[in-house]
Write a protein that holds these residues in place. Structure first.
Motif, PDB file in Angstrom:
ATOM      1  N   ILE A   6     -29.956 -14.038  37.016  1.00 53.00           N
ATOM      2  CA  ILE A   6     -28.566 -14.496  36.934  1.00 53.00           C
ATOM      3  C   ILE A   6     -27.712 -13.621  37.842  1.00 53.00           C
ATOM      4  O   ILE A   6     -27.622 -12.403  37.629  1.00 53.00           O
ATOM      5  CB  ILE A   6     -28.003 -14.422  35.498  1.00 53.00           C
ATOM      6  CG1 ILE A   6     -28.866 -15.212  34.521  1.00 53.00           C
ATOM      7  CG2 ILE A   6     -26.571 -14.938  35.469  1.00 53.00           C
ATOM      8  CD1 ILE A   6     -28.438 -15.052  33.065  1.00 53.00           C
ATOM      9  N   LEU A   7     -27.099 -14.227  38.844  1.00 48.68           N
ATOM     10  CA  LEU A   7     -26.124 -13.519  39.666  1.00 48.68           C
ATOM     11  C   LEU A   7     -24.752 -13.712  39.028  1.00 48.68           C
ATOM     12  O   LEU A   7     -24.263 -14.833  38.931  1.00 48.68           O
ATOM     13  CB  LEU A   7     -26.119 -14.068  41.100  1.00 48.68           C
ATOM     14  CG  LEU A   7     -27.443 -14.027  41.863  1.00 48.68           C
ATOM     15  CD1 LEU A   7     -27.236 -14.526  43.292  1.00 48.68           C
ATOM     16  CD2 LEU A   7     -28.029 -12.628  41.863  1.00 48.68           C
ATOM     17  N   GLY A   8     -24.145 -12.629  38.569  1.00 50.15           N
ATOM     18  CA  GLY A   8     -22.879 -12.735  37.853  1.00 50.15           C
ATOM     19  C   GLY A   8     -23.118 -12.904  36.365  1.00 50.15           C
ATOM     20  O   GLY A   8     -22.562 -13.804  35.728  1.00 50.15           O
ATOM     21  N   ALA A   9     -23.922 -12.022  35.790  1.00 51.99           N
ATOM     22  CA  ALA A   9     -24.358 -12.178  34.400  1.00 51.99           C
ATOM     23  C   ALA A   9     -23.261 -11.897  33.380  1.00 51.99           C
ATOM     24  O   ALA A   9     -23.386 -12.281  32.218  1.00 51.99           O
ATOM     25  CB  ALA A   9     -25.560 -11.273  34.125  1.00 51.99           C
ATOM     26  N   THR A  10     -22.180 -11.218  33.796  1.00 55.97           N
ATOM     27  CA  THR A  10     -21.136 -10.850  32.835  1.00 55.97           C
ATOM     28  C   THR A  10     -19.930 -11.783  32.888  1.00 55.97           C
ATOM     29  O   THR A  10     -19.000 -11.634  32.095  1.00 55.97           O
ATOM     30  CB  THR A  10     -20.661  -9.404  33.080  1.00 55.97           C
ATOM     31  OG1 THR A  10     -20.106  -9.310  34.394  1.00 55.97           O
ATOM     32  CG2 THR A  10     -21.813  -8.426  32.941  1.00 55.97           C
ATOM     33  N   GLY A  11     -19.928 -12.743  33.813  1.00 60.45           N
ATOM     34  CA  GLY A  11     -18.821 -13.689  33.910  1.00 60.45           C
ATOM     35  C   GLY A  11     -18.971 -14.831  32.921  1.00 60.45           C
ATOM     36  O   GLY A  11     -19.888 -14.857  32.091  1.00 60.45           O
ATOM     37  N   SER A  12     -18.077 -15.816  33.029  1.00 63.45           N
ATOM     38  CA  SER A  12     -18.046 -16.927  32.080  1.00 63.45           C
ATOM     39  C   SER A  12     -19.353 -17.718  32.085  1.00 63.45           C
ATOM     40  O   SER A  12     -19.965 -17.937  31.031  1.00 63.45           O
ATOM     41  CB  SER A  12     -16.872 -17.857  32.416  1.00 63.45           C
ATOM     42  OG  SER A  12     -16.887 -18.993  31.581  1.00 63.45           O
ATOM     43  N   ILE A  13     -19.813 -18.143  33.254  1.00 63.44           N
ATOM     44  CA  ILE A  13     -21.061 -18.907  33.333  1.00 63.44           C
ATOM     45  C   ILE A  13     -22.249 -18.023  32.976  1.00 63.44           C
ATOM     46  O   ILE A  13     -23.183 -18.454  32.275  1.00 63.44           O
ATOM     47  CB  ILE A  13     -21.249 -19.509  34.740  1.00 63.44           C
ATOM     48  CG1 ILE A  13     -20.131 -20.516  35.042  1.00 63.44           C
ATOM     49  CG2 ILE A  13     -22.613 -20.185  34.866  1.00 63.44           C
ATOM     50  CD1 ILE A  13     -20.117 -21.729  34.155  1.00 63.44           C
ATOM     51  N   GLY A  14     -22.222 -16.785  33.448  1.00 67.87           N
ATOM     52  CA  GLY A  14     -23.320 -15.863  33.166  1.00 67.87           C
ATOM     53  C   GLY A  14     -23.522 -15.651  31.678  1.00 67.87           C
ATOM     54  O   GLY A  14     -24.652 -15.714  31.165  1.00 67.87           O
ATOM     55  N   THR A  15     -22.437 -15.396  30.952  1.00 63.04           N
ATOM     56  CA  THR A  15     -22.562 -15.135  29.514  1.00 63.04           C
ATOM     57  C   THR A  15     -22.994 -16.391  28.753  1.00 63.04           C
ATOM     58  O   THR A  15     -23.740 -16.301  27.764  1.00 63.04           O
ATOM     59  CB  THR A  15     -21.232 -14.615  28.935  1.00 63.04           C
ATOM     60  OG1 THR A  15     -20.167 -15.522  29.263  1.00 63.04           O
ATOM     61  CG2 THR A  15     -20.898 -13.250  29.499  1.00 63.04           C
TER      62      THR A  15
END
Length: 386
Positions: A6-15
């Motif tokens: 996951i690229l961007g695991a802490t953002g909205s889509i990532g979480t």
């Protein structure tokens, strides 16, 4: 079992992707993750999911994560910077990359993933906006599937499933209208950043929320749909649908319209993309048709919300025009969030950048040209402000 990064695991889509993994009954395995500087959130993900690799864009944040792993005897490889994102996107062990970073920064790791033969669950629309021709060509050459995660493009993807492309008459992208639906120019002159961030239906990051308020988000989705579905711009229609229940539609040559409906929950399109069109047990609530009430539709106001009109224009121009639009928009949105410009200045700055860099529009779409032009446009917007 499917192995993913996951690229961007802490953002909205990532979480929300993490939620899908939790509910996958062990069918999805998280191998790699990335974030910008959210050290605490990344540490929590490491504790729960035990990935083998992590990348932090910020160098100091990478050192903090590395220190935590050493102190707690956690065996993990820590990368940093854009090269770290590229590494996470092209790991030998993975089958698919969920690209949920926001902005043009997603282009290079997405290209690396495609070159490594990894399927893409695409939530980073800017990748196709700035270099759609290049990305789709490379994906075809490598035999890689690009599966849309945006709710609108997932809806189209689902509505097209089982049908022939030549039978499609029109793609209909629905838009909520954002927080300023129905407002005029005089009203928009007075709105604040806080007003623009109050999306009526979706819980999204700041950049996407502002794009939704200007309707640029829908403009970027028009360009993305053109490349994803090989559809002419004149056959892509935007319809404002405030209830956000119909996520998009496809009209066929026989006048049939196939729509995808669902709750305002991104976990469904994420799950559908990761599982490559195989439907699994529900990860979101079902619609209750008895409680829905009416569904309404409106024509977008392109004169008040000029960003959508500009997106159609640069999409039809093609080549590097969308790159200029995207860079100017990203920088203008950042300036608005810093409270250095006003809401309506976003469209004005984009228009100006398109005029200033008009000689660049017809140059070849290459990674080098996109990165160079993106940097020059951003620099111009910042200097213009000063």
């Amino acid at each position: 079992m499917k192995n993913i990064s996951i690229l961007g695991a802490t953002g909205s889509i990532g979480t929300q992707t993490l939620d899908v993994i939790r509910k996958s009954n062990g069918e999805i395995n998280l191998i790699g993750i990335s974030a910008n500087s959210s050290v605490n959130k990344i540490i929590e993900i490491i504790k729960e999911f035990k990935p083998k690799y992590v990348a932090m864009m910020d160098e100091e944040s990478a050192k903090s994560v590395e220190r935590f792993c050493i102190e707690n005897s956690i065996d993990i490889v820590v990368y940093k910077g854009i090269e770290g994102l590229e590494a996470i996107a092209s790991l030998e062990e993975i089958d698919m990359v969920v690209t949920s970073v926001v902005g043009m920064i997603g282009l290079r790791p997405t290209i690396k993933a495609i070159e490594a033969g990894k399927d893409i669950a695409l939530a980073n629309k800017e990748t196709l906006v700035v270099a759609g021709e290049l990305v789709m060509k490379k994906a075809k050459e490598m035999g890689v599937d690009i599966l849309p995660v945006d709710s609108e493009h997932s809806a189209i993807f689902q509505a097209l499933n089982g049908y022939n492309e030549k039978d499609v008459k029109k793609i209909i992208l629905t838009a909520s209208g954002g927080p300023f639906r129905g407002k005029d120019i005089d009203f928009l002159k007075k709105v604040t950043v806080e007003d623009a961030l109050k999306h009526p239906k979706w819980n999204m990051g700041q950049k996407i929320s502002i794009d939704s308020a200007t309707l640029m988000n829908k403009g970027l989705e028009v360009i993305e749909a053109h490349f994803l579905f090989n559809c002419p711009y004149d056959n892509i229609q935007v319809v404002v649908h405030p209830q956000s229940i119909i996520h998009s539609m496809v009209e066929y040559n026989d006048a049939s319209v196939i729509a995808q409906l669902g709750t305002t929950d991104m976990k469904l399109p994420i799950q559908y993309a990761i599982n490559k069109k195989v439907r699994k047990d529900a990860v979101c609530d079902s619609l209750n048709f008895y409680e829905l009430g009416s569904l309404t539709f409106e024509k977008p106001d392109l004169d008040t919300f000029k960003c959508l009109k500009l997106a159609y224009k640069v999409g039809k121009e093609g080549m590097l025009s969308p790159c200029i639009l995207n860079a100017a928009n990203e920088e203008a949105v950042a300036l608005l969030l810093e409270k250095k410009i006003k809401f309506l200045d976003i469209a004005e700055l984009i228009e100006e950048a398109l005029e200033v860099f008009k000689e660049e529009k017809t140059k070849e779409v290459t990674i080098e040209n996109v990165i160079r032009l993106d940097s020059e446009v951003r620099k111009y917007i910042r200097q213009k402000l000063n």
